[in-house]
Design an enzyme around this catalytic site. Structure first.
Site, mmCIF file in Angstrom:
data_model
loop_
_atom_site.group_PDB
_atom_site.id
_atom_site.type_symbol
_atom_site.label_atom_id
_atom_site.label_comp_id
_atom_site.label_asym_id
_atom_site.label_seq_id
_atom_site.Cartn_x
_atom_site.Cartn_y
_atom_site.Cartn_z
ATOM 1 C CE LYS A 54 15.535 8.014 -14.673
ATOM 2 N NZ LYS A 54 15.427 6.844 -13.805
ATOM 3 C CD GLN A 98 15.736 6.400 -10.045
ATOM 4 O OE1 GLN A 98 15.102 6.938 -10.930
ATOM 5 N NE2 GLN A 98 16.854 5.730 -10.284
ATOM 6 C CG ASP A 121 11.857 2.478 -15.366
ATOM 7 O OD1 ASP A 121 12.471 3.058 -16.279
ATOM 8 O OD2 ASP A 121 12.085 2.663 -14.162
#
Ligand code: NAP
Length: 288
Positions: A54, A98, A121
């Site tokens: 990412k 994460q 997200d």
């Protein structure tokens, strides 16, 4: 019938090029780049690979990266303090924590503390709520990426039977909501679904996100269906999806491969969300 292969790598490259152009425009307008902060707690190798990917992809499109790593024995309070700092930092447009986090922390709670306007997200209660209400907002990257692939495959979703296997907050639930918003008739399956093959056979669009290698067989698939394989299962002979690709390819009209299907779309859509979040923040009073 040999299914056409939906090339996620190529579509993701196109999305990333569009994002790079958007980033250039943003920099010209505001004199700074959008910023993506990633938080990685612990030393899970797979999570480290995802976060590295990412950050690398962000740099490639001109997004500024803020890469925060904490040891596995960090306290939950330390992560909360970091999220609060990033929430208040104007250089940070998007924040991603994460998952999974170590067992002594609550990942859902931590994600929920991210400023909803920086929720790239799409996992905060506000983002999930806007999606459920059918309102604009930041969407989870993987289901958003699947919608782009379906469009690429020419899927006519209006009135179509769509079946999603999996009901996770991360993928299955938002996927079902996005399909519903496109006027598909949506069925969500899970581990307690009776006659899973029979339900799948109804699908014009079949999406598998289970985490069981090659579970979906050819006789689960309606001839001519579009099949999207979200599963990523690490086997001794490499990466495999949830769909038995070789046999299902003989029945479906279009199918995503693993790797090279849904996976590349996730990062591309995360980058897109980061620019979207930067624009939202730049226009004061704007709402998601
Ligand atoms: P998850 O949270 O583990 O959810 C799995 C879902 O599958 C659950 O809803 C579970 O049902 C259901 N399930 C399990 N066994 C089943 C069975 N035998 N029959 C029917 N349903 C069954 O996983 P996830 O986070 O959604 O991820 C699913 C897969 O997608 C994983 O392989 C993951 O690595 C992959 N993934 C890939 C990407 C990408 O970028 N490519 C992104 C996200 C996820 P219950 O709810 O009843 O337990």
């Amino acid at each position: 019938m040999a299914a056409s292969i939906i090339d996620g790598k190529a579509v993701a490259a196109r999305v990333r090029a569009e994002v790079a152009t958007e980033v250039e425009r943003f920099v010209a307008e505001f004199g700074r780049a959008p910023g993506l902060a990633t938080i990685l707690v612990g030393d899970d190798p797979a999570s480290a690979v995802y976060v590295n990917g990412k950050q690398k992809a962000s740099a490639e499109v001109g997004i500024q990266g803020f890469d925060h790593r904490l040891p596995a024995d960090a306290s939950e309070d330390e992560v909360i303090a970091l999220i609060e700092r990033l929430n208040a930092d104007d250089d940070v447009s998007g924040i991603l924590c994460q998952l999974p986090v170590p067992d002594h922390m609550d990942g859902v709670k931590l994600t929920g503390l991210i400023d909803p306007y920086k929720d790239v997200d799409g996992l905060t209660p506000l983002s999930a709520g806007y999606l459920a209400l059918g309102r604009e907002g930041l969407r989870p990257s993987t289901p958003e990426g699947v919608m782009i692939l379906l469009d690429e495959a020419g899927a006519q979703l209006e009135g179509a039977e769509a079946v999603v296997i999996g009901r996770s907050n991360l993928f299955g639930k938002p996927m079902a909501q996005l399909l519903l918003k496109s006027n598909a008739t949506v069925t969500t399956c899970h581990s307690r679904t009776r006659d899973l093959p029979g339900v799948c056979r109804r699908a014009d669009v079949l999406i598998a996100a289970v985490g069981r290698a090659r579970m979906v067989k050819a006789d689960w698939v309606k001839p001519g269906a579009i099949v999207i394989d979200v599963g990523t299962n690490r086997l001794e002979d490499g990466l495999s999806g949830d769909v038995a690709f070789d046999e299902v390819s003989d029945v479906a009209s279009a199918i995503t491969p693993v790797p090279g299907g849904v996976g590349p779309m996730t990062i591309a859509c995360l980058l897109r969300n980061t620019v979207k979040a930067a624009r939202l923040a730049a226009h004061s009073g704007a709402t998601v």
